[in-house]
Scaffold this active site. Structure first.
Site, PDB file in Angstrom:
ATOM      1  N   ASP A  73       0.860  -1.182   0.000  1.00 47.74           N
ATOM      2  CA  ASP A  73       0.000   0.000   0.000  1.00 47.74           C
ATOM      3  C   ASP A  73       0.899   1.236   0.000  1.00 47.74           C
ATOM      4  OD1 ASP A  73      -2.913   0.878   2.026  1.00 47.74           O
ATOM      5  OD2 ASP A  73      -1.712   2.090   0.668  1.00 47.74           O
ATOM      6  N   ASP A 113      -2.942   2.366  -5.989  1.00 44.86           N
ATOM      7  CA  ASP A 113      -1.853   2.411  -5.007  1.00 44.86           C
ATOM      8  C   ASP A 113      -1.782   1.170  -4.112  1.00 44.86           C
ATOM      9  OD1 ASP A 113      -4.169   2.902  -3.646  1.00 44.86           O
ATOM     10  OD2 ASP A 113      -3.453   4.666  -2.583  1.00 44.86           O
ATOM     11  N   GLU A 114      -2.460   0.099  -4.485  1.00 42.79           N
ATOM     12  CA  GLU A 114      -2.411  -1.123  -3.679  1.00 42.79           C
ATOM     13  C   GLU A 114      -2.287  -2.346  -4.574  1.00 42.79           C
ATOM     14  OE1 GLU A 114      -5.553  -1.703  -0.852  1.00 42.79           O
ATOM     15  OE2 GLU A 114      -5.738   0.444  -0.491  1.00 42.79           O
TER      16      GLU A 114
END
Length: 412
Positions: A11, A105-106
């Site tokens: 993350d 973003d993960e």
DNA sequence: TCTGGGGTCCTAGGACCC
DNA sequence: TCTGGGGTCCTAGGACCC
């Protein structure tokens, strides 16, 4: 049957804000907030310096400024985030081909079969952290666990720049006092329902009688109990193996509330072009069109859908369908937000239409699309839009954006 | 000048067909 | 002049995620 997998969840911390701080040294170490480019935008992401002063995602700019007067506002730049996300995922694939992007973003990584090469999952995590820090000056939080549910939970436990490992024999101890809302999949409503059943922690959820849960929640009751026990068999789905995309949609909050029908039609045409061009780029067409309207009071809204006989993806066809829905409704208030989405999708066979006029239309559309691809959305569009000065402004892409486009359809 | 935008999955009820 | 019923497609709405 044994489930001895090792999964990483990675993350990126305050992703958009971190990218901006990395790109501009003057922003480093300062409270900054990334926002969309139009009038009624809200905070999309803020730096940790800003969060420390009380700035939160979703706040209006004036509200954030009141909380933190020295806050620096940055209009988001989608291209930078897409580029960085894609590059980060390339790094991940150096350690396993089994990489699934959950959002911009993960990502999850299944490193089960990489351990013998790289030593340990912890080792992989440290190398990835170092490479991301070196290459992009961004920190990430990593969770390591036997499945995706627990890996995601773990990555949330230390932020920023965290590394948290949940060993298989430590699962029940970790979950015993963990609040259920920390689990991915349990939101506000579900939490409230469970709380009313005197279930507050994962430990309590895992011990709850399954029939009690299925009675209340139906089919997902079984799944809920498993979540409380930290059980999750869902696989990491690598790039290109995802399910096909199910819908393509756009919506926009207008700079000001409008009730002029001609103006509403202009925005609908613009949305139709945004939806249509993306559908064409993915090479899909759909036969269900959904129109969504939010009124000036913010709270009241409605959505109506219609299913056509034919699959479509041309902007003016989408526009006509949206308009026909709108024409069945009497607007009760000025309009704050408009949205159009196309669903019931199918992959389109690439073939030239039989008739000359249809071929011309197709070529014209393709020419328009390619110009818009090169010079930015809406450089070229239908005549109706041209007199209008108001455009949607630059929307910050949501964190749900996936690198390399939307799922299967964009990947080669 | 209060409160963004892009998705997925599930449920319930009605229409329609065999 | 009762009241079947399974399957599929459709609309509407809600919960959840980022």
């Amino acid at each position: 049957m044994t489930d001895h997998r090792t999964i990483l969840h990675i993350d990126a911390n305050a992703f958009f804000a971190s990218v901006e701080q990395s790109a501009n040294p003057e922003l480093r170490g300062k409270p900054i907030a990334v926002v969309g480019g139009h009038g009624r935008t809200v905070i999309t992401t803020s730096s940790y310096e800003a969060r420390a002063k009380g700035v939160k995602t979703g706040m209006a700019i004036w509200e954030a400024k009141r909380t933190c007067p020295e806050l620096l506002i940055v209009v988001g730049d989608n291209k930078k985030y897409q580029y960085t996300s894609t590059k980060m995922n390339e790094i991940f694939r150096d350690y396993t081909p089994e990489v699934e992007a959950f959002s911009i973003d993960e990502s999850w990584l299944d490193v089960t079969h990489s351990l013998s090469i790289f030593g340990s999952a912890e080792n992989i995590a440290y190398i990835i952290k170092a490479r991301i820090k070196y290459q992009f000056d961004i920190t990430v939080s990593i969770g390591i666990a036997p499945n995706k549910l627990l890996a995601k939970l773990a990555s949330d436990m230390q932020k920023p720049d965290g590394l948290t490992i949940i060993e298989p024999d430590n699962v029940s101890r970790t979950l015993e006092h963990m609040l259920i809302k920390e689990l991915c999949g349990i939101g506000k409503k579900m939490q409230r329902h469970l709380n009313m059943m005197s279930i507050y922690t994962c430990g309590e959820l895992g011990r709850c009688e399954e029939t009690r849960l299925t009675k209340k929640f139906g089919i997902i009751g079984k799944r809920l109990k498993e979540m409380g026990q930290g059980i999750d068999h869902s696989p990491v789905v690598r790039f290109g193996k995802e399910d096909d995309v199910k819908s393509v949609g756009h919506s926009m909050t207008l700079e000001r509330d409008i009730d002029d029908p001609a103006e509403i039609r202009r925005f609908l045409l613009q949305l139709s072009e945004m939806v249509g061009s993306r559908a064409r780029r993915y090479n899909v067409s759909g036969k269900t069109i959904h129109l969504y309207v939010r009124y000036a009071d913010f709270f009241s809204s409605w959505g109506k859908q219609t299913t056509l006989k034919n699959y479509i993806n041309l902007s003016d066809e989408i526009f006509r369908a949206a308009l026909s829905i709108l024409n069945t409704v009497d607007l009760e208030q000025p309009v704050r937000l408009l949205g159009i989405s196309l669903s019931n999708l199918k992959h389109q066979a690439e073939q030239l239409p039989l008739f000359e006029d249809e071929r011309k239309k197709l070529f014209a559309t393709q020419a328009m699309d390619s110009i818009n691809d090169r010079f930015g959305r809406m450089s070229v569009t239908y005549g109706t839009l041209l007199p209008g000065k108001e455009k949607a402004g630059s929307h910050v892409i949501p964190p749900s954006w996936r690198p390399d486009g939307v799922k299967n359809i964009d990947v080669q």
